[in-house]
Design a protein around this motif. Structure first.
Motif, mmCIF file in Angstrom:
data_model
loop_
_atom_site.group_PDB
_atom_site.id
_atom_site.type_symbol
_atom_site.label_atom_id
_atom_site.label_comp_id
_atom_site.label_asym_id
_atom_site.label_seq_id
_atom_site.Cartn_x
_atom_site.Cartn_y
_atom_site.Cartn_z
ATOM 1 N N UNK A 1 0.846 -1.216 0.000
ATOM 2 C CA UNK A 1 0.000 0.000 0.000
ATOM 3 C C UNK A 1 0.875 1.257 0.000
ATOM 4 N N UNK A 2 2.193 1.033 0.072
ATOM 5 C CA UNK A 2 3.161 2.161 0.139
ATOM 6 C C UNK A 2 2.718 3.169 1.192
ATOM 7 N N UNK A 3 2.165 2.605 2.279
ATOM 8 C CA UNK A 3 1.666 3.491 3.335
ATOM 9 C C UNK A 3 1.716 2.773 4.678
ATOM 10 N N UNK A 4 2.042 3.519 5.724
ATOM 11 C CA UNK A 4 2.004 2.910 7.068
ATOM 12 C C UNK A 4 0.843 3.497 7.870
ATOM 13 N N UNK A 5 -0.193 3.924 7.141
ATOM 14 C CA UNK A 5 -1.382 4.457 7.827
ATOM 15 C C UNK A 5 -1.984 3.369 8.710
ATOM 16 N N UNK A 6 -2.344 3.741 9.913
ATOM 17 C CA UNK A 6 -2.992 2.795 10.820
ATOM 18 C C UNK A 6 -2.017 1.947 11.599
ATOM 19 N N UNK A 7 -0.695 2.125 11.326
ATOM 20 C CA UNK A 7 0.306 1.337 12.052
ATOM 21 C C UNK A 7 0.992 2.249 13.075
ATOM 22 N N UNK A 8 1.137 1.750 14.291
ATOM 23 C CA UNK A 8 1.755 2.570 15.336
ATOM 24 C C UNK A 8 3.274 2.478 15.262
ATOM 25 N N UNK A 9 3.907 3.587 14.954
ATOM 26 C CA UNK A 9 5.375 3.620 14.907
ATOM 27 C C UNK A 9 5.962 3.389 16.286
ATOM 28 N N UNK A 10 5.206 3.779 17.319
ATOM 29 C CA UNK A 10 5.724 3.613 18.697
ATOM 30 C C UNK A 10 5.800 2.140 19.068
ATOM 31 N N UNK A 11 4.774 1.392 18.695
ATOM 32 C CA UNK A 11 4.831 -0.055 18.955
ATOM 33 C C UNK A 11 5.985 -0.682 18.197
ATOM 34 N N UNK A 12 6.170 -0.258 16.943
ATOM 35 C CA UNK A 12 7.256 -0.845 16.144
ATOM 36 C C UNK A 12 8.619 -0.485 16.714
ATOM 37 N N UNK A 13 8.736 0.716 17.267
ATOM 38 C CA UNK A 13 10.016 1.101 17.899
ATOM 39 C C UNK A 13 10.274 0.220 19.116
ATOM 40 N N UNK A 14 9.212 -0.044 19.879
ATOM 41 C CA UNK A 14 9.392 -0.880 21.077
ATOM 42 C C UNK A 14 9.695 -2.318 20.701
ATOM 43 N N UNK A 15 9.105 -2.800 19.591
ATOM 44 C CA UNK A 15 9.428 -4.173 19.168
ATOM 45 C C UNK A 15 10.898 -4.266 18.761
ATOM 46 N N UNK A 16 11.389 -3.231 18.085
ATOM 47 C CA UNK A 16 12.811 -3.249 17.701
ATOM 48 C C UNK A 16 13.688 -3.263 18.958
ATOM 49 N N UNK A 17 13.264 -2.522 19.974
ATOM 50 C CA UNK A 17 14.014 -2.492 21.248
ATOM 51 C C UNK A 17 13.932 -3.852 21.946
ATOM 52 N N UNK A 18 12.766 -4.492 21.844
ATOM 53 C CA UNK A 18 12.590 -5.828 22.440
ATOM 54 C C UNK A 18 13.590 -6.812 21.829
ATOM 55 N N UNK A 19 13.668 -6.824 20.506
ATOM 56 C CA UNK A 19 14.577 -7.777 19.836
ATOM 57 C C UNK A 19 16.037 -7.417 20.112
ATOM 58 N N UNK A 20 16.336 -6.128 20.130
ATOM 59 C CA UNK A 20 17.724 -5.721 20.339
ATOM 60 C C UNK A 20 18.216 -6.129 21.732
ATOM 61 N N UNK A 21 17.373 -5.912 22.737
ATOM 62 C CA UNK A 21 17.806 -6.222 24.114
ATOM 63 C C UNK A 21 17.718 -7.722 24.409
ATOM 64 N N UNK A 22 16.910 -8.451 23.645
ATOM 65 C CA UNK A 22 16.777 -9.889 23.918
ATOM 66 C C UNK A 22 17.807 -10.721 23.168
ATOM 67 N N UNK A 23 18.239 -10.258 22.033
ATOM 68 C CA UNK A 23 19.098 -11.088 21.184
ATOM 69 C C UNK A 23 20.553 -10.635 21.214
#
Lengths: 10, 212
Positions: free
Chosen positions: B26-48
């Motif tokens: 859709x070439x769009x991130x409408x409706x997606x929370x960037x904050x959740x995605x930032x926290x998921x990246x932090x989750x993987x970084x600190x866990x792995x």
């Protein structure tokens, strides 16, 4: 306790 | 490894692929929370962090690399490539209200007061609440694109399957990790409202809309 070695889960 | 954990990991991988597909197609991130995605990246970084130091299996290493690469790839798509479509007006959940208490708790309640263990504990606690900005955003917009609802269903299912994995491992391997289990239950419970809407609406071919 779950030590480092058995942290085999993602 | 057991069937619950394997299907859980596959559901997790599917969720990440669905999200990347949604944004890319859709070439769009409408409706997606960037904050959740930032926290998921932090989750993987600190866990792995043990990705380099602690080889467990090819599967484990490969999946960790895929999760880390895809989470940062999602951030790239959201905040750089398709930044113009990022809906910051509806992505207003205060992340610090999650990250700070989670960081404090990971120092207080952990299996071992070592850096790697505290970071792992932080990532487990953070993952359990990382979806809140996304769910909050959907409650603010009152709806979600169908593919975004599929993404959330797969993402919520992954940890629910992990709970079955922990039941299996408790009875057949005597393995039990209270921190992972409690956080996993909290994480899954947070999806219950969404699961209800998804199953009663999306499975009937309707769009996911929240009652006004």
């Amino acid at each position: 306790s779950s030590s480092q070695v058995d942290k085999d889960e993602l | 490894m057991n069937v619950f954990r394997l299907t859980g990991d596959i559901a997790h991988l599917l969720a990440i692929i669905l999200l990347l597909m949604k944004i890319w197609k859709t070439r769009s991130c409408a409706g997606v929370s960037g904050k959740s995605q930032m926290m998921f990246a932090l989750v993987f970084t600190t866990r792995y962090l043990d990705l380099i130091t602690n080889f467990i299996s090819l599967y484990n290493t490969t999946m960790k690399m895929i999760f880390i690469a895809s989470s940062y790839g999602t951030l790239y798509l959201m905040f750089l490539k398709f930044r113009a479509t990022y809906d910051s007006n509806h992505d207003t959940f205060r992340m610090e209200f999650l990250v700070v208490p989670v960081a404090g708790l990971s120092f207080l309640v952990n299996h071992d007061f070592s850096p790697l263990e505290i970071l792992w504990t932080f990532s487990i606690y953070l993952e359990s609440v990382a979806i809140l900005p996304q769910l909050f955003m959907i409650s603010k917009t009152g709806e979600a694109e169908t593919i975004t609802s599929h993404y959330l269903f797969a993402l919520g299912s992954y940890r629910a399957l992990y709970i079955l994995n922990w039941v299996y491992r408790f009875y057949f391997e005597g393995f039990f990790d209270l921190i992972a289990v409690v956080a996993g239950c909290v994480q899954t419970v947070l999806y219950c409202d969404f699961f209800y809407l998804y199953i009663t609406k999306v499975w009937k071919g309707k769009k996911l809309t929240l009652p006004a």
